[in-house]
Design a protein around this motif. Structure first.
Motif, PDB file in Angstrom:
ATOM      1  N   LYS A  97     -47.908  15.887 -24.991  1.00 31.81           N
ATOM      2  CA  LYS A  97     -47.304  14.650 -24.504  1.00 31.81           C
ATOM      3  C   LYS A  97     -46.001  14.350 -25.235  1.00 31.81           C
ATOM      4  O   LYS A  97     -45.032  13.895 -24.638  1.00 31.81           O
ATOM      5  N   VAL A  98     -45.992  14.576 -26.541  1.00 29.23           N
ATOM      6  CA  VAL A  98     -44.788  14.359 -27.329  1.00 29.23           C
ATOM      7  C   VAL A  98     -43.657  15.240 -26.813  1.00 29.23           C
ATOM      8  O   VAL A  98     -42.517  14.790 -26.646  1.00 29.23           O
ATOM      9  N   LYS A  99     -43.967  16.503 -26.561  1.00 27.72           N
ATOM     10  CA  LYS A  99     -42.969  17.460 -26.084  1.00 27.72           C
ATOM     11  C   LYS A  99     -42.411  17.039 -24.728  1.00 27.72           C
ATOM     12  O   LYS A  99     -41.188  17.048 -24.504  1.00 27.72           O
ATOM     13  N   HIS A 100     -43.311  16.657 -23.808  1.00 34.89           N
ATOM     14  CA  HIS A 100     -42.869  16.266 -22.467  1.00 34.89           C
ATOM     15  C   HIS A 100     -41.994  15.022 -22.520  1.00 34.89           C
ATOM     16  O   HIS A 100     -40.955  14.944 -21.841  1.00 34.89           O
ATOM     17  N   LEU A 101     -42.415  14.036 -23.319  1.00 36.83           N
ATOM     18  CA  LEU A 101     -41.638  12.803 -23.411  1.00 36.83           C
ATOM     19  C   LEU A 101     -40.289  13.056 -24.074  1.00 36.83           C
ATOM     20  O   LEU A 101     -39.255  12.511 -23.651  1.00 36.83           O
ATOM     21  N   LYS A 102     -40.264  13.900 -25.101  1.00 35.98           N
ATOM     22  CA  LYS A 102     -39.024  14.212 -25.809  1.00 35.98           C
ATOM     23  C   LYS A 102     -38.002  14.850 -24.869  1.00 35.98           C
ATOM     24  O   LYS A 102     -36.861  14.363 -24.751  1.00 35.98           O
ATOM     25  N   TYR A 103     -38.414  15.911 -24.183  1.00 34.59           N
ATOM     26  CA  TYR A 103     -37.454  16.599 -23.317  1.00 34.59           C
ATOM     27  C   TYR A 103     -37.159  15.807 -22.049  1.00 34.59           C
ATOM     28  O   TYR A 103     -36.069  15.925 -21.471  1.00 34.59           O
ATOM     29  N   GLY A 104     -38.113  14.981 -21.622  1.00 31.49           N
ATOM     30  CA  GLY A 104     -37.852  14.097 -20.495  1.00 31.49           C
ATOM     31  C   GLY A 104     -36.775  13.076 -20.834  1.00 31.49           C
ATOM     32  O   GLY A 104     -35.873  12.814 -20.039  1.00 31.49           O
ATOM     33  N   LEU A 105     -36.866  12.514 -22.057  1.00 27.67           N
ATOM     34  CA  LEU A 105     -35.872  11.541 -22.502  1.00 27.67           C
ATOM     35  C   LEU A 105     -34.496  12.189 -22.628  1.00 27.67           C
ATOM     36  O   LEU A 105     -33.483  11.621 -22.200  1.00 27.67           O
ATOM     37  N   ILE A 106     -34.449  13.398 -23.199  1.00 24.23           N
ATOM     38  CA  ILE A 106     -33.175  14.110 -23.334  1.00 24.23           C
ATOM     39  C   ILE A 106     -32.566  14.376 -21.951  1.00 24.23           C
ATOM     40  O   ILE A 106     -31.364  14.167 -21.735  1.00 24.23           O
ATOM     41  N   GLY A 107     -33.402  14.797 -21.003  1.00 23.46           N
ATOM     42  CA  GLY A 107     -32.920  15.065 -19.661  1.00 23.46           C
ATOM     43  C   GLY A 107     -32.362  13.824 -18.986  1.00 23.46           C
ATOM     44  O   GLY A 107     -31.305  13.868 -18.334  1.00 23.46           O
ATOM     45  N   VAL A 108     -33.046  12.699 -19.151  1.00 31.09           N
ATOM     46  CA  VAL A 108     -32.584  11.443 -18.564  1.00 31.09           C
ATOM     47  C   VAL A 108     -31.243  11.033 -19.165  1.00 31.09           C
ATOM     48  O   VAL A 108     -30.315  10.626 -18.445  1.00 31.09           O
ATOM     49  N   LEU A 109     -31.098  11.159 -20.485  1.00 33.01           N
ATOM     50  CA  LEU A 109     -29.849  10.772 -21.143  1.00 33.01           C
ATOM     51  C   LEU A 109     -28.690  11.663 -20.705  1.00 33.01           C
ATOM     52  O   LEU A 109     -27.559  11.176 -20.534  1.00 33.01           O
TER      53      LEU A 109
END
Length: 441
Positions: A97-109
């Protein structure tokens, strides 16, 4: 030695030694002015004359800071943090979950930053509004803010280098191709996007290295400092959250309609005040808190305008370009490298790739044509030479913008956490990829 080189080097060395950037700019300007033959009084007068050039951006940042604090007081940052914690699970002990949220946030930014240059052309205005509310989430994810600085810089720079819409349309068509044509290059049928593809790939390479190599590890931030900086109650209501959405939308729409960050931020702040989310009597304190948060960035912008004016009045920017051309001879490979390096130095000094093109194109276009560079290669050469230094300059809005958002709690250093990382990850690849483009196209 050329006064521009001395001024920029003095400013950069002092900044790297953790001297306040404003002081570094003033000392660098004085050194450059004196060496350039202006005299102390003329240098001070030139510096003072240039200060007004940064006032509008500084005031924009101050108002955006006030708007950002108002958003924080609405409770939106805590809602985002609560949702992120819920997604992470208890104690954030689910690595997937940490990994998905981390890269999801980077992608959104990345997508938001890119969109700010073309789809919704608000440039850096989104940063003080979007990033401070996300700092709590980043802290929970142990995200390195140096990575986020690189992510934002990529999204702010690459689109105008490569995509001919929004700010890219201005950079590629109205400034780059227009100046090349004015200096004798036949631009009929030239596709600027095609010419800038290889340099843009250099930016992408830098981003991938930052995300998956340099800053993939965890970095700890003081949660208590972050909460203290927000200094708000953790409670929020449907009304306060709803008005946050209305205020942000109103600010963006007003800026798009008027092309004014100042007016957009003011309208957004007034929405909070008039709706009662921010008590009218307390609004003055909120405004002051926001200005404090953004004050250093504003002062840097103002001082940078004075610094750039001193460099212009010495006349040594043109001399630097001319002297570099005289050293090149008939070696195309060396010519490309020297022209790119000079562009890097000039842009890091004046902080604007858009302003660099008219300075260098007058000399670079005839020289490149004489050396046998193709039209596409000349577009890539001049375009990359101008873009070089936008990332990595202490005075560029592509570095000041990310710092403005990431340093809301005082845990992100402008030079070592934004300027140095973006310089290493973008300027070095741009030198290589720009050089390849110039000698292969």
């Amino acid at each position: 030695m050329n006064s521009v080189v001395v001024a920029v080097l003095v400013m950069l060395v002092l900044s790297l030694l953790r001297t306040n950037v404003v002081i570094s700019l003033i000392v660098g300007a004085i050194a450059g002015g004196l060496l350039g033959g202006l005299g102390l009084e003329e240098t001070i007068n030139a510096f003072s004359k240039g200060l007004g050039g940064g006032a509008q951006v500084a005031l924009s940042y101050a108002l955006l800071g006030a708007f950002a604090v108002a958003i924080a007081k609405s409770g939106l940052p805590h809602l985002i943090a609560d949702k992120a914690v819920a997604m992470l699970g208890k104690n954030g002990d689910n690595p997937q979950k940490v990994k998905h949220l981390k890269y999801g946030l980077i992608g959104v930014l990345v997508l938001v930053a890119i969109s700010s240059q073309n789809i919704i052309p608000i440039h850096i205005a989104f940063i003080p509004l979007l990033i401070p509310p996300l700092l709590m989430v980043m802290a929970k994810l142990h995200l390195d803010r140096r990575l986020i600085a690189c992510v934002l810089a990529f999204g702010l720079i690459t689109p105008y280098m490569f995509l001919p819409v929004g700010f890219g349309g201005i950079f590629l068509n109205e400034i780059l191709l227009a100046n090349l044509a004015d200096n004798g290059l036949a631009i009929e049928g030239i596709n600027a996007t095609q010419a800038m593809l290889i340099p843009a790939l250099g930016m992408l390479a830098g981003l991938l290295v930052a995300v998956f190599v340099t800053y993939r590890g965890k970095r700890e931030y003081d949660i208590e400092k972050l909460q203290e900086a927000e200094s708000i109650s953790v409670s929020y209501s449907p009304k306060s959250l709803g008005m946050s959405v209305v205020a942000i939308a109103a600010a963006f729409v007003v800026q798009l309609l008027t092309d004014s960050m100042i007016l957009g931020a003011m309208i957004g702040f007034l929405v909070f005040s008039l709706s009662g989310v921010i008590n009218w009597k307390a609004s003055d304190g909120v405004f002051v808190d926001g200005m404090k948060m953004m004050s250093m960035v504003g002062f840097i912008m103002i001082a940078a305008a004075g610094f750039a004016e001193v460099l212009r009045q010495t006349g040594d920017i043109a001399n630097l370009v001319n002297n570099s051309a005289a050293l090149i001879g008939s070696n195309k490979s060396l010519a490309a490298l020297v022209m790119l390096a000079v562009g890097l130095l000039i842009t890091m000094g004046i902080g604007s790739s858009f302003s660099t093109i008219p300075i260098i194109s007058a000399i670079y276009v005839p020289l490149a044509m004489q050396l046998g560079f193709s039209p596409l290669a000349i577009v890539a050469l001049v375009g990359t030479a101008a873009a070089l230094g936008d990332a990595g300059s202490p005075t560029s809005d592509s570095t000041l913008g990310p710092t403005a958002g990431l340093n809301a709690d005082g845990q992100h250093n402008h030079i070592w956490d934004t300027v140095v990382p973006t310089f290493l990850h973008y300027n070095l690849p741009l030198l290589v990829f720009g050089w390849v483009a110039a000698i292969t196209l």
